[in-house]
Design a protein around this motif. Structure first.
Motif, mmCIF file in Angstrom:
data_model
loop_
_atom_site.group_PDB
_atom_site.id
_atom_site.type_symbol
_atom_site.label_atom_id
_atom_site.label_comp_id
_atom_site.label_asym_id
_atom_site.label_seq_id
_atom_site.Cartn_x
_atom_site.Cartn_y
_atom_site.Cartn_z
ATOM 1 N N ILE A 196 0.866 -1.192 0.000
ATOM 2 C CA ILE A 196 0.000 0.000 0.000
ATOM 3 C C ILE A 196 0.893 1.229 0.000
ATOM 4 C CG2 ILE A 196 -1.766 1.295 1.255
ATOM 5 C CD1 ILE A 196 -2.685 -1.393 2.464
ATOM 6 N N ARG A 197 0.768 2.046 -1.026
ATOM 7 C CA ARG A 197 1.626 3.229 -1.138
ATOM 8 C C ARG A 197 0.982 4.492 -0.579
ATOM 9 N NH1 ARG A 197 3.426 2.726 -7.273
ATOM 10 N NH2 ARG A 197 2.049 4.484 -7.237
ATOM 11 N N MET A 198 -0.361 4.514 -0.510
ATOM 12 C CA MET A 198 -1.048 5.688 0.011
ATOM 13 C C MET A 198 -2.510 5.317 0.245
ATOM 14 S SD MET A 198 -1.544 9.527 -1.615
ATOM 15 C CE MET A 198 -2.549 9.043 -2.998
ATOM 16 N N VAL A 199 -3.134 5.976 1.214
ATOM 17 C CA VAL A 199 -4.570 5.838 1.445
ATOM 18 C C VAL A 199 -5.176 7.221 1.256
ATOM 19 C CG1 VAL A 199 -6.367 5.324 3.142
ATOM 20 C CG2 VAL A 199 -4.322 3.877 3.014
ATOM 21 N N ALA A 200 -6.106 7.329 0.328
ATOM 22 C CA ALA A 200 -6.824 8.582 0.074
ATOM 23 C C ALA A 200 -8.267 8.400 0.530
ATOM 24 C CB ALA A 200 -6.770 8.935 -1.412
ATOM 25 N N LEU A 224 -16.652 11.291 7.624
ATOM 26 C CA LEU A 224 -17.565 12.091 8.440
ATOM 27 C C LEU A 224 -18.915 11.426 8.624
ATOM 28 C CD1 LEU A 224 -16.951 15.665 7.001
ATOM 29 C CD2 LEU A 224 -15.826 14.528 8.916
ATOM 30 N N ARG A 225 -19.417 11.563 9.824
ATOM 31 C CA ARG A 225 -20.791 11.168 10.112
ATOM 32 C C ARG A 225 -21.710 12.286 9.626
ATOM 33 N NH1 ARG A 225 -20.897 8.462 16.047
ATOM 34 N NH2 ARG A 225 -19.271 6.943 15.678
ATOM 35 N N PRO A 226 -23.010 12.022 9.570
ATOM 36 C CA PRO A 226 -23.946 13.070 9.118
ATOM 37 C C PRO A 226 -23.883 14.356 9.945
ATOM 38 C CG PRO A 226 -25.040 10.947 9.093
ATOM 39 C CD PRO A 226 -23.698 10.739 9.756
ATOM 40 N N ASP A 227 -23.462 14.241 11.216
ATOM 41 C CA ASP A 227 -23.369 15.444 12.052
ATOM 42 C C ASP A 227 -21.983 16.086 11.988
ATOM 43 O OD1 ASP A 227 -21.865 13.692 13.562
ATOM 44 O OD2 ASP A 227 -23.011 13.952 15.402
ATOM 45 N N LEU A 228 -21.185 15.683 11.002
ATOM 46 C CA LEU A 228 -19.863 16.243 10.731
ATOM 47 C C LEU A 228 -18.848 15.962 11.838
ATOM 48 C CD1 LEU A 228 -20.824 19.650 9.084
ATOM 49 C CD2 LEU A 228 -20.454 17.431 7.998
ATOM 50 N N THR A 229 -18.996 14.839 12.511
ATOM 51 C CA THR A 229 -18.004 14.378 13.470
ATOM 52 C C THR A 229 -17.318 13.149 12.889
ATOM 53 O OG1 THR A 229 -19.618 12.997 14.648
ATOM 54 C CG2 THR A 229 -19.286 15.246 15.480
ATOM 55 N N ILE A 230 -16.200 12.792 13.509
ATOM 56 C CA ILE A 230 -15.434 11.621 13.088
ATOM 57 C C ILE A 230 -15.487 10.609 14.228
ATOM 58 C CG2 ILE A 230 -13.148 10.774 12.410
ATOM 59 C CD1 ILE A 230 -12.555 13.728 11.538
ATOM 60 N N ALA A 231 -15.886 9.390 13.923
ATOM 61 C CA ALA A 231 -15.925 8.344 14.949
ATOM 62 C C ALA A 231 -14.502 8.077 15.450
ATOM 63 C CB ALA A 231 -16.529 7.060 14.379
ATOM 64 N N TYR A 232 -14.366 7.857 16.743
ATOM 65 C CA TYR A 232 -13.042 7.588 17.316
ATOM 66 C C TYR A 232 -12.384 6.374 16.680
ATOM 67 C CZ TYR A 232 -13.215 11.208 20.849
ATOM 68 O OH TYR A 232 -13.254 12.417 21.480
ATOM 69 N N ARG A 233 -13.142 5.341 16.380
ATOM 70 C CA ARG A 233 -12.521 4.151 15.784
ATOM 71 C C ARG A 233 -12.021 4.434 14.370
ATOM 72 N NH1 ARG A 233 -15.930 -0.413 13.583
ATOM 73 N NH2 ARG A 233 -17.360 0.703 12.251
ATOM 74 N N VAL A 234 -12.689 5.340 13.661
ATOM 75 C CA VAL A 234 -12.204 5.747 12.341
ATOM 76 C C VAL A 234 -10.912 6.541 12.506
ATOM 77 C CG1 VAL A 234 -12.711 7.175 10.310
ATOM 78 C CG2 VAL A 234 -14.488 5.681 11.274
ATOM 79 N N ALA A 235 -10.888 7.482 13.446
ATOM 80 C CA ALA A 235 -9.673 8.265 13.707
ATOM 81 C C ALA A 235 -8.522 7.348 14.109
ATOM 82 C CB ALA A 235 -9.945 9.307 14.786
ATOM 83 N N ALA A 236 -8.816 6.350 14.938
ATOM 84 C CA ALA A 236 -7.778 5.407 15.366
ATOM 85 C C ALA A 236 -7.220 4.635 14.175
ATOM 86 C CB ALA A 236 -8.330 4.448 16.410
ATOM 87 N N ALA A 237 -8.084 4.231 13.262
ATOM 88 C CA ALA A 237 -7.628 3.502 12.068
ATOM 89 C C ALA A 237 -6.759 4.396 11.183
ATOM 90 C CB ALA A 237 -8.826 2.967 11.290
ATOM 91 N N VAL A 238 -7.137 5.662 11.056
ATOM 92 C CA VAL A 238 -6.334 6.611 10.274
ATOM 93 C C VAL A 238 -4.961 6.773 10.919
ATOM 94 C CG1 VAL A 238 -6.137 9.027 9.570
ATOM 95 C CG2 VAL A 238 -8.314 7.814 9.274
ATOM 96 N N HIS A 239 -4.923 6.954 12.248
ATOM 97 C CA HIS A 239 -3.650 7.116 12.958
ATOM 98 C C HIS A 239 -2.786 5.866 12.832
ATOM 99 C CE1 HIS A 239 -5.296 10.494 15.767
ATOM 100 N NE2 HIS A 239 -5.341 10.804 14.492
ATOM 101 N N GLU A 240 -3.389 4.698 12.955
ATOM 102 C CA GLU A 240 -2.636 3.445 12.838
ATOM 103 C C GLU A 240 -2.034 3.302 11.445
ATOM 104 O OE1 GLU A 240 -3.399 -1.337 12.931
ATOM 105 O OE2 GLU A 240 -4.643 -0.085 14.247
ATOM 106 N N THR A 241 -2.796 3.680 10.436
ATOM 107 C CA THR A 241 -2.295 3.624 9.060
ATOM 108 C C THR A 241 -1.079 4.523 8.899
ATOM 109 O OG1 THR A 241 -4.527 3.153 8.254
ATOM 110 C CG2 THR A 241 -2.930 3.989 6.640
ATOM 111 N N ALA A 242 -1.187 5.767 9.396
ATOM 112 C CA ALA A 242 -0.070 6.711 9.299
ATOM 113 C C ALA A 242 1.141 6.212 10.086
ATOM 114 C CB ALA A 242 -0.513 8.089 9.781
#
Length: 181
Positions: free
Chosen positions: A4-8, A16-34
């Motif tokens: 995997i060379r990049m995740v876009a 984003l959720r409909p209320d324009l927040t980010i679920a913590y588990r999604v943020a955690a997955a993004v951080h783990e990827t980075a």
């Protein structure tokens, strides 16, 4: 490596959720990827100023791909100054005016993004909902056809196809609220 060379990632309907927040588990997955050394970028139809708060909330440091790829820019620097524009493929004023006319003829109320400014026609009924969802205030003009010029160029956008129900960002512990302007 894992190949995997990049995740876009898109924002609306993905991060984003409909209320324009980010679920913590999604943020955690993004951080783990980075943390695994895989660059993570936002690729969105949103304007740059609208995408920056989400990239900052996630700690992303790579350029933001905005306006469906027509605008690529480094995130703001630590001192808050704007990042460098790496790519900007905007419509000419003639094409933008033709697109505005076509949109109106087909029942759309378009708006313009000129140099990352949201420009809407005075009286546009979708303005309040769009400003809320984008987190960016609009500049209102009497006639959009007078707005685009070749110096500023323009990206044409249609507002959401239907009315939106504005929802205040939730304070629930499973969400990351993102500051709105």
């Amino acid at each position: 490596g894992n190949g995997i060379r990049m995740v876009a990632l898109d924002l609306d309907g993905t991060l984003l959720r409909p209320d324009l927040t980010i679920a913590y588990r999604v943020a955690a997955a993004v951080h783990e990827t980075a943390e695994r050394g895989i660059p993570v970028v936002i690729a969105t139809g949103r304007m740059y100023r609208s995408a920056v708060p989400f990239a900052q909330a996630l700690g992303l440091t790579k350029p933001l791909i905005c306006y469906q790829g027509a605008y690529v820019r480094e995130p703001p620097y630590a001192d808050g100054s704007p990042g460098e524009v790496l790519h900007h493929a905007a419509m000419t004023s003639t094409i933008a005016r033709d697109a505005i006319r076509w949109s109106r003829e087909h029942g759309f109320d378009p708006h313009l993004n000129i140099n990352d400014r949201l420009v809407m026609q005075r009286g546009d009924e979708s303005a309040q909902d769009y400003e809320w969802s984008a987190g960016v205030g609009a500049e209102f003009v009497p006639d959009l056809l007078a707005g685009p010029d070749d110096e500023g160029r323009a990206e044409l956008r249609h507002p959401f196809p239907g009315p939106m129900d504005p929802v205040s960002p939730s304070e629930r512990p499973d969400r990351i609220p993102v500051g709105r302007r």
